[in-house]
Design an enzyme around this catalytic site. Structure first.
Site, PDB file in Angstrom:
ATOM      1  N   GLU A  17       5.304  -4.880  -0.045  1.00 39.08           N
ATOM      2  CA  GLU A  17       6.145  -5.500  -0.215  1.00 39.08           C
ATOM      3  C   GLU A  17       5.962  -5.771   2.066  1.00 39.08           C
ATOM      4  OE1 GLU A  17       6.034  -8.424  -2.361  1.00 39.08           O
ATOM      5  OE2 GLU A  17       6.281  -6.657  -3.450  1.00 39.08           O
ATOM      6  N   HIS A  47       2.885  -7.250   3.240  1.00 36.00           N
ATOM      7  CA  HIS A  47       2.392  -9.079   3.110  1.00 36.00           C
ATOM      8  C   HIS A  47       3.503  -9.126   4.419  1.00 36.00           C
ATOM      9  CE1 HIS A  47       1.205  -9.303  -1.056  1.00 36.00           C
ATOM     10  NE2 HIS A  47       1.925  -8.775  -1.581  1.00 36.00           N
TER      11      HIS A  47
END
Length: 266
Positions: free
Chosen positions: A59, A62
């Site tokens: 994450e 990202h």
């Protein structure tokens, strides 16, 4: 608080993440030294904490890519601290992936960080943001398997080898599943910017069900076999044999009974 101080606090690594890394380090040491009376417990905790660390890094990748692509709101949302509790859907990002590992030994793609796509210009940037997460899983898999494909296993205790093998399996499954061009998964996010507006509008309603559809298809025995044959072939190419893979999962699921072969030195 000055703007500089604010940015620093937004990017300061969370104590929650550091705690998870500490658990990974201590239980990895326990698996290496045989300190734990039951090796399966050490392997379970090491792999689970390692899996959560990889989800956080997924994450983060990202978010960090989105920040450098133009979404300056990322920092204020806490995504750059690696704190799993800051994710938009902590249940989807952490809890469900861990449950799936415990139940079935498969790396469930997580999600998500909320990215303000309207701030980002350029199709390549949008594609790279989506690809950054699963590429992190690929990198994590390469790190886990490095002792195997570098033939550097001399002196590495079997239990630790098995733990690395199973953790690598999770990373490979997560990378492959994430890269599927299915709505709701990162693979679709890679190609979505290149699709026409009409196609994107037609596909959009199906995005929340994409992952469920993938797992429904994986329940088909023939598809499941082909999928895992591909996973095992990749692991084999990275130097992990069937015994290491089997014993990794066997030790991880210690509550089902550990195969005695997996508790002795090879």
């Amino acid at each position: 608080m000055t703007a500089v101080a604010s940015r620093r606090s937004e990017r300061r690594i969370s104590p929650v993440f550091l705690g998870i890394v500490a658990v990974m380090a201590v239980t990895g040491w326990a698996a290496w030294t045989g300190f734990a009376e039951e090796p399966g417990v050490a392997v379970f905790l090491f792999v689970t904490s390692g899996w959560i660390v990889s989800l956080c890094l997924h994450e983060y990748a990202h978010a960090r890519t989105a920040l450098h692509s133009g979404d300056i709101s990322i920092g204020a949302k806490g995504y750059l601290t690696l704190n799993p509790l800051k994710y938009t859907h902590a249940l989807l990002s952490i809890v469900l992936p861990v449950i799936f590992v415990i139940m079935g030994g498969i790396g469930l793609p997580g999600g998500a960080v909320f990215i303000e796509r309207s701030r980002i210009r350029g199709r390549w940037k949008h594609s790279l943001i989506s690809a950054a997460g699963p590429l992190t899983n690929v990198l994590f898999a390469l790190v886990c398997t490095a002792p195997f494909w570098l033939h550097a296993l001399d002196g590495v205790p079997p239990a630790f080898q098995y733990a690395l093998a199973f953790l690598a399996l999770l990373q490979v499954t997560a990378a492959i599943l994430n890269f599927l061009p299915v709505p709701g998964l990162d693979g679709y996010g890679v190609i979505e910017p290149w699709l026409s507006y009409g196609v994107r509008r037609q596909v959009e309603p199906f995005a929340p069900f994409g992952l469920l559809a993938v797992f429904a298809v994986l329940w088909i025995p023939s598809v499941n076999q082909v999928f895992f044959d591909a996973i095992y072939s990749i692991l084999g190419g990275l130097g992990i044999d069937d015994v290491q893979r089997y014993c990794g999962q066997n030790l991880y699921r210690f509550w089902e009974g550990v195969d005695q072969y997996c508790t002795v030195s090879r």
